[in-house]
Enzyme design. Structure first.
Site, PDB file in Angstrom:
ATOM      1  N   THR A 193       2.780   8.257   5.897  1.00  0.00           N
ATOM      2  CA  THR A 193       1.853   7.122   5.926  1.00  0.00           C
ATOM      3  C   THR A 193       1.417   6.792   7.349  1.00  0.00           C
ATOM      4  O   THR A 193       0.461   6.055   7.556  1.00  0.00           O
ATOM      5  CB  THR A 193       2.456   5.884   5.231  1.00  0.00           C
ATOM      6  OG1 THR A 193       1.425   4.922   5.032  1.00  0.00           O
ATOM      7  CG2 THR A 193       3.576   5.259   6.054  1.00  0.00           C
ATOM      8  N   ASP A 212       0.786  -1.237   0.000  1.00  0.00           N
ATOM      9  CA  ASP A 212       0.000   0.000   0.000  1.00  0.00           C
ATOM     10  C   ASP A 212       0.821   1.291   0.000  1.00  0.00           C
ATOM     11  O   ASP A 212       0.694   2.138  -0.887  1.00  0.00           O
ATOM     12  CB  ASP A 212      -0.977   0.008   1.189  1.00  0.00           C
ATOM     13  CG  ASP A 212      -0.299  -0.323   2.525  1.00  0.00           C
ATOM     14  OD1 ASP A 212       0.849  -0.812   2.521  1.00  0.00           O
ATOM     15  OD2 ASP A 212      -0.918  -0.097   3.583  1.00  0.00           O
ATOM     16  N   GLU A 272     -10.125  -7.143   8.695  1.00  0.00           N
ATOM     17  CA  GLU A 272      -8.791  -7.042   8.107  1.00  0.00           C
ATOM     18  C   GLU A 272      -8.795  -7.507   6.645  1.00  0.00           C
ATOM     19  O   GLU A 272      -8.148  -6.911   5.801  1.00  0.00           O
ATOM     20  CB  GLU A 272      -7.813  -7.875   8.950  1.00  0.00           C
ATOM     21  CG  GLU A 272      -6.358  -7.733   8.563  1.00  0.00           C
ATOM     22  CD  GLU A 272      -5.737  -6.382   8.930  1.00  0.00           C
ATOM     23  OE1 GLU A 272      -6.449  -5.483   9.409  1.00  0.00           O
ATOM     24  OE2 GLU A 272      -4.518  -6.218   8.716  1.00  0.00           O
TER      25      GLU A 272
HETATM   26  C1  DMJ Z   1       0.011   2.404  10.151  1.00  0.00           C
HETATM   27  O1  DMJ Z   1       1.162   2.106  10.842  1.00  0.00           O
HETATM   28  C2  DMJ Z   1       0.292   3.077   8.836  1.00  0.00           C
HETATM   29  O2  DMJ Z   1      -0.849   3.719   8.388  1.00  0.00           O
HETATM   30  C3  DMJ Z   1       0.790   2.117   7.794  1.00  0.00           C
HETATM   31  O3  DMJ Z   1       0.951   2.726   6.536  1.00  0.00           O
HETATM   32  C4  DMJ Z   1      -0.163   0.957   7.655  1.00  0.00           C
HETATM   33  N1  DMJ Z   1      -0.455   0.343   8.906  1.00  0.00           N
HETATM   34  C5  DMJ Z   1      -0.800   1.168  10.033  1.00  0.00           C
HETATM   35  C6  DMJ Z   1      -2.256   1.477  10.188  1.00  0.00           C
HETATM   36  O4  DMJ Z   1      -3.127   0.555   9.783  1.00  0.00           O
END
Ligand code: DMJ
Length: 568
Positions: A488, A279, A383
């Site tokens: 992110t 992602d 999930e």
């Molecule tokens: C967070 O640590 C960040 O958004 C990451 O990019 C994806 N996983 C988690 C949240 O779900």
């Protein structure tokens, strides 16, 4: 079956929106959001933050995470080194506090921000023999430290800086990054090892496989650190890693897989999608371009986005026109583009936010509506959701932020009250299902809403932050929305002309990487560019009147996706 049933539900639909026509029930429900309600939601979100934060500080700090059911804290699972679910993230470094620093600033509690910075500076120490994941340490800790450091000099957040502050957080960030560097030093491909021992470097039994997001999501923090301290090494390593990763994409589809061998570049996982393991690779390419202005980041993003549209997208060709299935992005085989799985995962719910950032707002609207419908069905996001069986494949929900994140970004882009309603629904569900005696708890099983004793650090750094920003119209961040990038992990980084690539005074040092390493062979992939039929990177002023004032997803299409999930 869910995906087939949607086809039956929708006749051809081409009529234009009529502002003077009678309003449907959905238009009435979502068409307005009172100021009184907005302020109430803002207050509820503030309470949510303090219920999570105060309980962490009272029961868990200086440990990494809060156990909201037992009212205590947790650090790494030293007894079970293989417990990577815990040990990849926790490292005895007060993770939740570091991750939440900039949320304190956004929520306007400058006194607590200064106190928290002092606690971090006085107590956080990375010199510990804990094996952690480079990706997680980067996004949660390095990003948290850099963001809080930069806020101190930010005129939009005046008076944040404690009078004793001497770039201490930047010093901590520098120390942490040096402990992550061994991950890059011993691979022939330049792709980093997934884990390091913070004290001793590479773990002896270190794995040679890593996920795509693990390689591609370090650009913002590492390059920023290089620019702030004037040492190019961090930038050189991450740029080399990303370029080499991109070279391993399939030459026909342009797609990357989800797991790669860092020594050989062989793909060990060939599923290409928008969710777990991949992602933030796309997200960070686009954000790196926005932050540092390097064309190659934009080019890699645009090529990837064209491949995504060409191979992963199913359903009717336009979100708000024509007939057919509601658009869905599926996981595909990277070599052929054929559908690989019948599930999508909850991390993918952040991708509409990337589409907003790129200017593909209509597509973001449809993509988001699917996950919103899923949220309404379960009261959170499983999930993994199986779209063939119309049932969750993996049933937990650890308070993830992705739907909230794209809801906030869609609201900022469209100003459509629909997204305030979505935020309210999310807030209510979180309070109804996950509020525990000492914080907020992970949903163990979305089918019975049983809980697990864990409040992940991203709940305060992302989920609550995006909720708060959705409802706080006057927040300095919203007033200056074009001046920041969210990492992110939801950390805010101010944009600055001084970060643009051509301003880096060590640019010439990149010649230490050979020309060959920079050649990504971009032009030899037969991407069907006609699949991109919008104007990317345009201003939000281009949002149509219809998108702003009617339902963003037209009534009939919203009915269609709600009916498919049984949430009409
Ligand atoms: C967070 O640590 C960040 O958004 C990451 O990019 C994806 N996983 C988690 C949240 O779900």
């Amino acid at each position: 079956m869910f995906y087939k049933s949607m086809l039956l539900l929708l006749p051809a639909f081409t009529s234009e929106y009529n502002v003077f026509g009678p309003r449907t029930d959905l238009e009435k429900k979502y068409g307005t959001f009172s100021e009184e309600m907005r302020l109430e939601m803002l207050e509820e979100t503030r309470k949510m933050f303090y219920h999570g934060y105060d309980n962490y500080m009272n029961h868990a700090f200086p440990l990494d995470e809060l156990n909201p059911l037992e009212c205590n804290g947790r650090g790494p699972d030293h007894e079970h080194p293989d417990n990577i679910n815990i040990n990849d993230v926790l490292g005895d470094y007060s993770l939740t506090l570091v991750d939440a620093l900039d949320t304190l600033a956004i929520i306007g509690n400058y006194t607590e921000f200064r106190r928290a910075v002092k606690l971090v500076v006085d107590t956080v120490d990375f010199d510990k023999p804990n094996v952690v994941q480079v990706f997680e340490a980067n996004i949660r800790l390095l990003g948290g430290l850099l963001s809080a450091h930069l806020l101190m000099d930010d005129p939009n957040f005046s008076n944040l800086t404690p009078d004793w502050y001497l770039d201490d957080l930047l010093g901590l960030a520098h120390d942490l990054a040096d402990r992550l560097l061994p991950a890059f030093e011993q691979t022939s491909t330049g792709l980093p090892f997934p884990r390091v021992n913070l004290k001793t470097g590479l773990p002896e039994d270190g794995r040679f496989s890593t996920c795509t997001a693990g390689v591609g999501s370090l650009l913002l923090e590492f390059i920023l650190l290089s620019r702030l301290i004037g040492d190019p090494i961090y930038e050189i390593y991450v740029r080399k890693a990303v370029k080499n990763l991109f070279k391993f994409r399939n030459r026909y589809t342009g797609l990357l897989g989800n797991v790669i061998d860092i020594n050989t570049g062989e793909w060990l996982g060939k599923i290409s999608g928008l969710g777990a393991g991949i992602d933030s690779f796309y997200e960070i390419l686009l954000k790196s371009y926005i932050m540092f202005g390097k064309q190659e980041d934009k080019q890699m993003f645009e090529e990837s986005y064209a491949s995504i549209k060409q191979f992963m997208r199913r359903g009717r060709s336009e979100c708000n026109r024509g007939s057919g299935l509601h658009p869905l992005y599926v996981n595909v085989e990277m070599d052929s583009g054929d559908t690989a799985t019948s599930w999508v995962d909850s991390l993918q719910a952040s991708f509409p936010g990337v589409q907003v950032l790129y200017g593909d707002v209509d597509e973001a609207i449809c993509h988001h509506a699917l996950y919103y419908s899923m949220w309404l069905k379960y009261g959170c996001l499983p999930e993994r959701y199986n779209w063939k069986l119309d049932a969750p494949d993996v049933k937990f929900y650890p308070l993830r932020p992705e739907l909230m994140e794209s809801t906030y970004l869609l609201y900022r882009a469209t100003k459509n009250p629909f997204y305030l309603h979505v935020g309210r629904d999310i807030l209510y569900s979180l309070n109804n299902h996950t509020r525990a005696v000492c914080g907020y708890a992970t949903v163990h099983d979305v089918t019975d809403m049983s809980l697990e004793d864990r409040q992940e650090s991203f709940f305060l750094s992302e989920t609550v932050k995006y909720l708060y920003l959705l409802f706080d119209f006057d927040n300095p961040l919203n007033k200056n929305g074009n001046s920041y990038v969210f990492t992110t992990e939801g950390h805010i980084l101010p944009l600055s002309e001084s970060y643009y690539s051509n301003k880096a005074d060590y640019e010439d040092l990149f010649s230490i990487l050979s020309e060959d390493e920079f050649d990504m062979g971009m032009s030899d992939i037969p991407i069907n560019s006609t699949t991109i039929n919008f104007s990317p990177l345009t201003s939000c002023d281009k949002i149509s009147t219809e998108t702003r004032f009617s339902l963003p997803l037209r009534n009939q299409y919203l009915q269609q996706i709600f009916a498919a999930f049984g949430v009409a």
